[in-house]
Enzyme design. Structure first.
Site, PDB file in Angstrom:
ATOM      1  N   ARG A 126     -14.101  12.219   9.569  1.00 47.63           N
ATOM      2  CA  ARG A 126     -12.555  13.156   9.734  1.00 47.63           C
ATOM      3  C   ARG A 126     -12.166  13.998   9.083  1.00 47.63           C
ATOM      4  O   ARG A 126     -11.643  15.372   9.217  1.00 47.63           O
ATOM      5  CB  ARG A 126     -11.362  12.126   9.554  1.00 47.63           C
TER       6      ARG A 126
ATOM      7  N   LYS B 259      -8.478  -1.480   6.339  1.00 49.87           N
ATOM      8  CA  LYS B 259      -8.665  -2.027   5.200  1.00 49.87           C
ATOM      9  C   LYS B 259      -7.644  -3.621   5.099  1.00 49.87           C
ATOM     10  O   LYS B 259      -8.247  -4.558   4.260  1.00 49.87           O
ATOM     11  CB  LYS B 259      -9.187  -0.956   3.603  1.00 49.87           C
TER      12      LYS B 259
ATOM     13  N   SER C 102      -7.473   3.614  10.352  1.00 51.02           N
ATOM     14  CA  SER C 102      -7.595   3.535   8.613  1.00 51.02           C
ATOM     15  C   SER C 102      -7.190   2.678   7.879  1.00 51.02           C
ATOM     16  O   SER C 102      -7.703   1.799   7.117  1.00 51.02           O
ATOM     17  CB  SER C 102      -7.955   4.941   9.213  1.00 51.02           C
TER      18      SER C 102
ATOM     19  N   ASP D 207     -14.610   2.325   8.852  1.00 49.97           N
ATOM     20  CA  ASP D 207     -13.206   3.496   8.601  1.00 49.97           C
ATOM     21  C   ASP D 207     -14.644   4.568   7.543  1.00 49.97           C
ATOM     22  O   ASP D 207     -14.176   4.887   7.368  1.00 49.97           O
ATOM     23  CB  ASP D 207     -12.561   2.770   7.778  1.00 49.97           C
TER      24      ASP D 207
ATOM     25  N   HIS E 293       1.207  -1.059   0.132  1.00 51.55           N
ATOM     26  CA  HIS E 293       0.000   0.463  -0.348  1.00 51.55           C
ATOM     27  C   HIS E 293       0.599   1.321   0.141  1.00 51.55           C
ATOM     28  O   HIS E 293       2.143   1.373   0.661  1.00 51.55           O
ATOM     29  CB  HIS E 293      -0.858   0.072   1.091  1.00 51.55           C
TER      30      HIS E 293
HETATM   31  N1  URA Z   1      -5.403   6.819   3.619  1.00 51.22           N
HETATM   32  C1  URA Z   1      -6.533   6.064   4.387  1.00 51.22           C
HETATM   33  O1  URA Z   1      -7.181   5.175   4.183  1.00 51.22           O
HETATM   34  N2  URA Z   1      -7.271   6.483   5.755  1.00 51.22           N
HETATM   35  C2  URA Z   1      -6.227   8.018   6.285  1.00 51.22           C
HETATM   36  O2  URA Z   1      -6.730   8.087   7.161  1.00 51.22           O
HETATM   37  C3  URA Z   1      -5.822   8.377   5.358  1.00 51.22           C
HETATM   38  C4  URA Z   1      -5.687   7.940   3.974  1.00 51.22           C
END
Ligand code: URA
Ligand code: CA
Length: 440
Positions: A167, A186, A182, A160, A81
């Site tokens: 947020r 995932k 976050s 999330d 990622h």
């Molecule tokens: N990418 C995400 O998936 N979450 C975040 O909080 C910031 C970047």
């Protein structure tokens, strides 16, 4: 349990228990808690922070808020990622290379966001390519081919999704525990047991300073330790686009060029570095030098390019683009941008270049916008290069003359020159593993 006591605990700077975390995450996912109470709690977390155990608990509860895939890929599922780059096509290079070395790359990718590109948008510039696949198809492609790249399923980590949207509008994005949980919730939900993170640092990155970027990387590696998943984080620079190509089809072309051995440079270097970490994290290779050797062999033998073809075919796409990149979508207006001054290229505003590409049509201004796969540009100079007045600095691929002219001004404005020599931009700053941080 009631939400006011959870807010109160965090407001006083006390750690939240696993039960308190589970309570508010479930309330976020099932809609029983209202926005204003969740927002108050997010701000308390933003201001008071969370310790390593709370951050890991939050990650696991958010992962468990939707479906949790347990993919049988006959091997260790590994994911990678990036926190968001410009001209950053490493996934399309490393996924097939790692697969060619025996890794099982299970990759859920995002779409472009703001100034950063998204792998799924890039893949869609290949005719026929399917990036929304049923879970069992996705998993069987990973098992048989060794890699598959699809879009993020909406069924994963729904808590999330709700919390991130809140947020975004409450000034609580820039919190290391909230960002780390976050991102990883995932990845955990998608079933990866080994994860390599490319944490960008510099202007336009989630964390503006190197110290904070390393802190974010450490926090995510610690979550892996507490959650029983192997996480390695690389902190890399985004002072200029990683590859020279910016734009969807253009970035696919550059990935094919690298896999064909036609293109050297930072994009290849960083892809191989991240790929080696993936082979180590998933246990396919014992150490980095063995992994590097295998990746070099996969690249020079052409097995990496063959893997990319196999993956494209398995996902319904036209793999002929790997032998003939001119089959990719082409922009009608292709023209050079000339330097107006001489000097060493000293600074490149990557965010401005990313935004310029987005405004050409390579990215979206709103979620509903369509993407033009063909548009973008190819930078001909990098930081540290000498540039004469009148040199070609970049080649534009635009939808028409007006767009080309507009983009040309933006690109020239994004570059600064120096009368004295400037070193090339640093690519990799640090490697963070469960054993510690090493500066590179
Ligand atoms: N990418 C995400 O998936 N979450 C975040 O909080 C910031 C970047
Ligand atoms: Ca990316």
């Amino acid at each position: 349990m009631d939400i006011l006591s959870v807010i109160e605990t965090k407001k006083q700077g006390q750690p939240l228990s696993r039960e308190q975390i589970r309570f508010f995450v479930r309330g976020a996912a099932d809609g029983t808690l209202p926005d204003y109470q969740l927002a108050a709690l997010l701000m308390a977390i933003r201001l008071q922070g969370m310790n390593a155990q709370e951050t890991a608990d939050l990650t696991m509860e958010m992962a468990a808020s939707g479906s949790m895939l347990k993919p049988d890929v006959s091997g260790v599922p590994v994911d990678k990622h990036s926190t968001g780059g410009v001209g950053d096509t490493t996934t399309l290079i490393l996924a097939p290379l790692v697969a060619a070395c025996g890794g099982k790359v299970l990759k859920m990718s995002g779409r472009g966001l703001g100034h950063t590109g998204g792998t799924v948008d890039k893949l869609e510039s290949i005719r026929g390519m399917q990036v929304e696949l049923p879970e069992d198809t996705f998993v069987s492609i990973v098992r048989e081919v060794g890699c598959c790249v699809v879009g993020q399923s909406a069924r994963l980590a729904p808590a999330d999704k709700r919390l991130y949207a809140l947020r975004d509008v409450t000034g609580t994005v820039d919190s290391i525990p909230l960002i780390a949980s976050s991102i990883l919730s995932k990845k955990f939900a998608a079933g990866a047991s080994a994860i390599v993170l490319d944490v960008k640092t510099g202007s336009g990155a989630l964390m503006p300073t190197l110290d904070r970027s390393i802190d974010l990387a450490k926090t995510m590696v610690d979550i892996g330790n507490l959650a029983g998943r192997k996480i390695i984080a690389v902190v890399s620079g985004m002072d200029e686009p990683l590859g020279s190509h910016v734009g969807n089809a253009l970035e696919v072309k550059e990935a094919v060029d690298v896999l064909s051995g036609r293109t050297e440079g930072p994009l290849k270097e960083v892809s191989l570095f991240l790929g080696a970490q993936m082979l180590v994290a998933s246990g396919v290779c014992e150490n980095e030098s063995e992994a590097q050797k295998q990746l070099d062999e996969a690249l020079s033998s052409g097995r990496g390019l063959e893997k990319l073809k196999e993956m494209i075919r398995a996902q319904g796409g036209d793999s002929a683009i790997c032998d003939d990149v001119t089959l990719l979508p082409k922009a009608p207006c292709i023209r050079p941008v000339y330097a107006k001054e001489a000097g060493w290229l000293a600074k490149v505003n990557g965010v401005a270049l990313g935004m310029a590409a987005q405004q050409m049509g390579a990215g979206r201004a709103t979620k509903e916008d369509a993407i033009d796969p063909a548009v973008g540009f190819v930078m001909e100079k990098r930081i540290g290069d000498w540039v004469d007045q009148g040199d070609v600095i970049c080649i534009l691929h635009a939808k028409d003359e007006a767009s080309a002219t507009e983009t040309q001004e933006k690109i020239l404005a994004a570059l600064s020159f120096s009368p004295v020599p400037v070193p090339p931009a640093r690519l990799i700053y640090a490697l963070v593993t469960p054993e510690g941080v090493s500066n590179i």
